[in-house]
Design a protein around this motif. Structure first.
Motif, PDB file in Angstrom:
ATOM      1  N   ILE A  17      -1.844  -3.301   2.638  1.00  0.00           N
ATOM      2  CA  ILE A  17      -1.316  -4.641   2.528  1.00  0.00           C
ATOM      3  C   ILE A  17      -0.546  -4.876   1.441  1.00  0.00           C
ATOM      4  O   ILE A  17      -1.040  -4.784   0.153  1.00  0.00           O
ATOM      5  N   ALA A  18       0.801  -5.068   1.458  1.00  0.00           N
ATOM      6  CA  ALA A  18       1.516  -5.303   0.420  1.00  0.00           C
ATOM      7  C   ALA A  18       1.300  -6.295  -0.829  1.00  0.00           C
ATOM      8  O   ALA A  18       0.679  -7.304  -0.465  1.00  0.00           O
ATOM      9  N   ALA A  19       1.784  -6.006  -2.053  1.00  0.00           N
ATOM     10  CA  ALA A  19       1.123  -7.067  -3.021  1.00  0.00           C
ATOM     11  C   ALA A  19       1.903  -8.356  -2.856  1.00  0.00           C
ATOM     12  O   ALA A  19       1.329  -9.302  -3.457  1.00  0.00           O
ATOM     13  N   ALA A  20       3.273  -8.605  -2.591  1.00  0.00           N
ATOM     14  CA  ALA A  20       3.839  -9.730  -2.389  1.00  0.00           C
ATOM     15  C   ALA A  20       5.192  -9.543  -1.846  1.00  0.00           C
ATOM     16  O   ALA A  20       5.596  -8.727  -1.495  1.00  0.00           O
ATOM     17  N   ALA A  66      -3.438   1.549  -7.613  1.00  0.00           N
ATOM     18  CA  ALA A  66      -2.498   1.257  -6.701  1.00  0.00           C
ATOM     19  C   ALA A  66      -1.904   2.604  -5.978  1.00  0.00           C
ATOM     20  O   ALA A  66      -1.864   3.903  -6.470  1.00  0.00           O
ATOM     21  N   SER A  67      -0.968   2.452  -4.884  1.00  0.00           N
ATOM     22  CA  SER A  67      -0.088   3.294  -4.373  1.00  0.00           C
ATOM     23  C   SER A  67       1.204   2.737  -3.767  1.00  0.00           C
ATOM     24  O   SER A  67       1.021   1.472  -3.589  1.00  0.00           O
ATOM     25  N   LEU A  68       2.085   3.595  -3.998  1.00  0.00           N
ATOM     26  CA  LEU A  68       3.542   2.935  -3.208  1.00  0.00           C
ATOM     27  C   LEU A  68       3.960   4.168  -2.556  1.00  0.00           C
ATOM     28  O   LEU A  68       4.492   5.336  -2.941  1.00  0.00           O
ATOM     29  N   ASP A  69       4.312   3.811  -1.001  1.00  0.00           N
ATOM     30  CA  ASP A  69       4.855   5.091  -0.047  1.00  0.00           C
ATOM     31  C   ASP A  69       4.047   6.189  -0.306  1.00  0.00           C
ATOM     32  O   ASP A  69       4.462   7.291  -0.458  1.00  0.00           O
ATOM     33  N   GLU A  70       2.665   5.993  -0.475  1.00  0.00           N
ATOM     34  CA  GLU A  70       1.651   7.088  -0.517  1.00  0.00           C
ATOM     35  C   GLU A  70       1.795   7.765  -1.774  1.00  0.00           C
ATOM     36  O   GLU A  70       0.896   9.034  -2.099  1.00  0.00           O
ATOM     37  N   LEU A 108       9.715  -6.788   0.150  1.00  0.00           N
ATOM     38  CA  LEU A 108       8.219  -6.895  -0.201  1.00  0.00           C
ATOM     39  C   LEU A 108       8.178  -6.151  -1.457  1.00  0.00           C
ATOM     40  O   LEU A 108       8.523  -5.096  -1.603  1.00  0.00           O
ATOM     41  N   ASP A 109       6.974  -6.417  -2.275  1.00  0.00           N
ATOM     42  CA  ASP A 109       6.501  -5.275  -3.209  1.00  0.00           C
ATOM     43  C   ASP A 109       5.596  -4.624  -2.388  1.00  0.00           C
ATOM     44  O   ASP A 109       4.582  -5.078  -2.333  1.00  0.00           O
ATOM     45  N   GLY A 110       5.819  -3.410  -1.753  1.00  0.00           N
ATOM     46  CA  GLY A 110       4.936  -2.661  -1.065  1.00  0.00           C
ATOM     47  C   GLY A 110       3.971  -2.011  -1.774  1.00  0.00           C
ATOM     48  O   GLY A 110       3.332  -1.010  -1.097  1.00  0.00           O
ATOM     49  N   LYS A 111       3.645  -2.204  -2.862  1.00  0.00           N
ATOM     50  CA  LYS A 111       2.529  -1.631  -3.798  1.00  0.00           C
ATOM     51  C   LYS A 111       1.145  -1.989  -3.094  1.00  0.00           C
ATOM     52  O   LYS A 111       0.977  -3.186  -2.902  1.00  0.00           O
ATOM     53  N   ILE A 112       0.330  -0.920  -2.945  1.00  0.00           N
ATOM     54  CA  ILE A 112      -0.608  -1.177  -2.134  1.00  0.00           C
ATOM     55  C   ILE A 112      -1.951  -1.322  -3.420  1.00  0.00           C
ATOM     56  O   ILE A 112      -2.580  -0.143  -4.019  1.00  0.00           O
ATOM     57  N   ARG A 119       2.599  -5.391 -14.710  1.00  0.00           N
ATOM     58  CA  ARG A 119       1.475  -5.930 -14.991  1.00  0.00           C
ATOM     59  C   ARG A 119       0.290  -5.857 -13.736  1.00  0.00           C
ATOM     60  O   ARG A 119      -0.789  -5.956 -13.817  1.00  0.00           O
ATOM     61  N   GLU A 120       0.987  -5.670 -12.364  1.00  0.00           N
ATOM     62  CA  GLU A 120       0.015  -5.752 -11.373  1.00  0.00           C
ATOM     63  C   GLU A 120      -0.610  -4.373 -11.096  1.00  0.00           C
ATOM     64  O   GLU A 120      -1.675  -4.063 -10.567  1.00  0.00           O
TER      65      GLU A 120
END
Length: 609
Positions: free
Chosen positions: A308-311, A396-400, A343-347, A80-81
């Motif tokens: 900065i991570a989402a949560a 968003a992005s995650l690990d680029e 961490l949810d590392g999603k940016i 959802r994020e």
């Protein structure tokens, strides 16, 4: 076939090993459902959602349940994020079937996307008045195969009802009297015993920070007409800081408390809440709370890339067993030997924008260069990874790995506001130029305001819409975020057309916001700023001078501490507020302005404020 292993969402990656044949959100899943002539199961959640984890362990990891899903449905897993428009649309549809909205959200649609049934968490075995999930699946499958026409009529009727639910806007933004009445109404709902706002009178009523409405209550424009409003916000913040909702070891605040007295939290820590709490605390002079939330963002959530991570999750492994909140129950020494919750590392673009704005402000007001540098680092990371060469943002992005999800109005508005705040805190005009470009990208020649691309392409193709005006949750809604960015650009001298953008967005939401102010705090905060002439303070010279230090403590719509060269560059970049602002005779000089009309410049701190 594993379709989730390389997803740009940690939540989807958590489900990659499930026996369910998940699809990510996209047209392929609906096309497959059309080919097989089966309904679509859409499961929506997020990585730090406790009950999402429970349903995953009970049902989606179960081979027998997965076989039922794979045989009779096409299954889609949604973060959802990452896809807030999808989440919002399906929440609106789900409200026709259940009052208990939340996550996990479980939705059944036709292959053409029409929702015909929905719920939230269903257990693996019937209990607590809830049917077993497998029984729900069987009932939905039976309805699809035996009562197809009824199912399709339900889906189409619901789609038409939602499409027709849009309410007309107002002819003008709310007046100061209307805003003060709204603030007094919110203040009257305060929990006088424990601070903040509870959903009910019993001790079991959950309580959330409600950051957007706290910021509305603290608006300077309301100081005379609703003089008690800011104290309501201050009491809520102090109550949270002194409660179990606050982590005294690593800083920051948990998502919500399950009891009215702020005890028994749900222990996930969200970027949105904590970024907002920095600003809310600075609004009412609670510097220690602002500093505490800021250090959580910098020390815990900020990634090596700068984003900065989402949560941070609520669960961790302690002594070989999964523990909900056990890590946070320990002191610093007790945590030292434990693996922290994941961490949810999603940016997320917009959320990083909120954090950039808050950290830039905290760095300037508190005089902490570490926060300002963290804001700059995050801004550069988001611009490098989440902004394409064509100028189009991604959500968003995650690990680029960049998400396929299109950016929303919240992303464009949130990042624009963050970049402008950073420009004013650092004096670097490039950030202001990019902020203006992001807002401009959302305004079409005919005045239509929407995110470039017009929204989620799957929902657009299916004709799926959201109902009414989006509310401000833990963070500002898309319209509220863009209105705030446009307002700030106008206040900094970018031109009256940006005020017009803010006015248009506020007018569209005004009736809904005034009717339910506790759900529209960010929108009403913009409306309050529009109701009065802006207060702008520009200091040119040495940022360490006593005059500059005094200026940091003054609350105004715009506070900028810049060198003469930076003032000239900002003016050249199109921010007229900085035109002609110099250091008189080489001395640090302050310009105190109201509605772009400035008093005589001063060089003596005692003459300021």
């Amino acid at each position: 076939m594993n379709r989730l292993a390389n997803a740009s969402s940690p939540y989807l990656r958590l489900h990659a090993a499930n026996p369910v044949a998940w699809y990510p959100w996209g047209p392929e899943a609906f096309a497959e459902a059309e080919r097989r002539d089966v309904p679509v199961l859409v499961s929506i959640g997020y990585s730090t959602c406790h009950w999402c984890h429970v349903m995953a362990r009970e049902s989606f990891a179960d081979d027998a349940t997965a076989a039922i899903i794979n045989d009779g449905f096409v299954a889609i897993k949604v973060d959802r994020e990452e896809h807030p428009d999808v989440d919002a649309a399906y929440l609106d549809a789900a409200s026709a079937f259940t009052r208990n909205l939340g996550w996990p959200l479980t939705v059944f649609t036709t292959p053409r996307g029409a929702v015909f049934y929905a719920g939230t968490y269903w257990p693996d075995e019937a209990r607590g008045g809830l049917p077993a999930f497998r029984d729900v699946l069987a009932a939905v499958r039976e309805a699809w195969t035996q009562r197809r026409e009824e199912v399709e009529r339900t889906g189409e009727a619901l789609r038409q009802a939602i499409a027709g639910a849009a309410a007309p806007g107002a002819d003008a933004p709310p007046s100061l009297d209307e805003l003060a009445a709204a603030a007094r109404g919110v203040a009257a709902a305060e929990d006088r015993e424990h601070g903040g706002f509870a959903a009910g009178l019993g001790m079991e009523s959950p309580k959330f920070p409600n950051v957007p409405v706290l910021r509305f209550l603290a608006c300077e424009a309301l100081a005379e007409a609703a003089p008690d409003a800011a104290d309501v916000a201050r009491r809520a913040l102090r109550a949270m800081a002194d409660s179990e909702l606050h982590d005294p070891v690593e800083g920051g605040f948990f998502r919500y408390a399950t009891r009215r007295d702020w005890t028994v939290p749900h222990y996930e820590r969200m970027l949105t809440d904590n970024a907002g709490l920095i600003d809310a605390a600075l609004d009412v002079g609670e510097d220690d709370i602002a500093r505490d939330a800021a250090r959580f963002l910098v020390d815990v959530l900020q990634q090596p890339s700068g984003g900065i991570a989402a949560a941070q999750d609520s669960e961790s492994i302690i002594d070989g067993a999964r523990s909900e909140g056990g890590y946070y129950a320990r002191d610093a020494e007790g945590r030292a030997g434990l693996q922290p919750p994941a961490l949810d590392g999603k940016i997320v673009t917009g959320w990083n924008g909120h954090a950039i704005a808050a950290l830039a402000r905290a760095g300037a007001v508190l005089g902490d260069a570490r926060f300002l540098e963290a804001a700059r680092w995050a801004a550069d990371a988001v611009l490098e990874t989440n902004l394409g060469a064509d100028g189009m943002l991604r959500r968003a992005s995650l690990d680029e790995i960049v998400s396929s999800a299109p950016a929303t109005l919240e992303d464009y508005g949130g990042l624009a506001r963050g970049l402008l705040a950073l420009a004013l805190a650092t004096g670097e005009p490039a950030y202001a130029v990019r902020a203006r470009e992001l807002v401009d990208a959302c305004v079409e020649e005919d005045g239509t305001i929407e995110a470039p691309g017009g929204g989620d392409p799957v929902l657009v193709a299916q004709g799926v819409q959201t109902a009414g005006v989006p509310s401000d949750g833990a963070a500002p809604s898309g319209p509220s975020a863009l209105a705030a960015a446009a307002l700030a650009l106008w206040q900094a001298g970018a031109g009256d057309r940006y005020r017009s953008v803010a006015v248009t967005l506020v007018k569209a939401a005004a009736p809904a916001a005034l009717a339910a102010p506790i759900a529209h705090g960010a929108l009403l905060q913009v409306a309050a700023a529009l109701a009065e002439a802006p207060h702008q303070l520009v200091v040119v010279g040495d940022p360490g001078a006593p005059l500059a230090q005094r200026a940091r403590r003054i609350r105004a719509d715009i506070v900028a501490l810049v060198s003469p060269e930076q003032a000239e560059a900002l003016a050249a970049a199109g921010l007229s507020l900085f035109e002609g602002k110099t250091a008189l005779d080489g001395r640090t000089t302050a310009y105190d302005c109201r509605g772009f009309a400035c008093r005589l410049p001063v060089t003596d701190p005692d003459q300021l404020g």
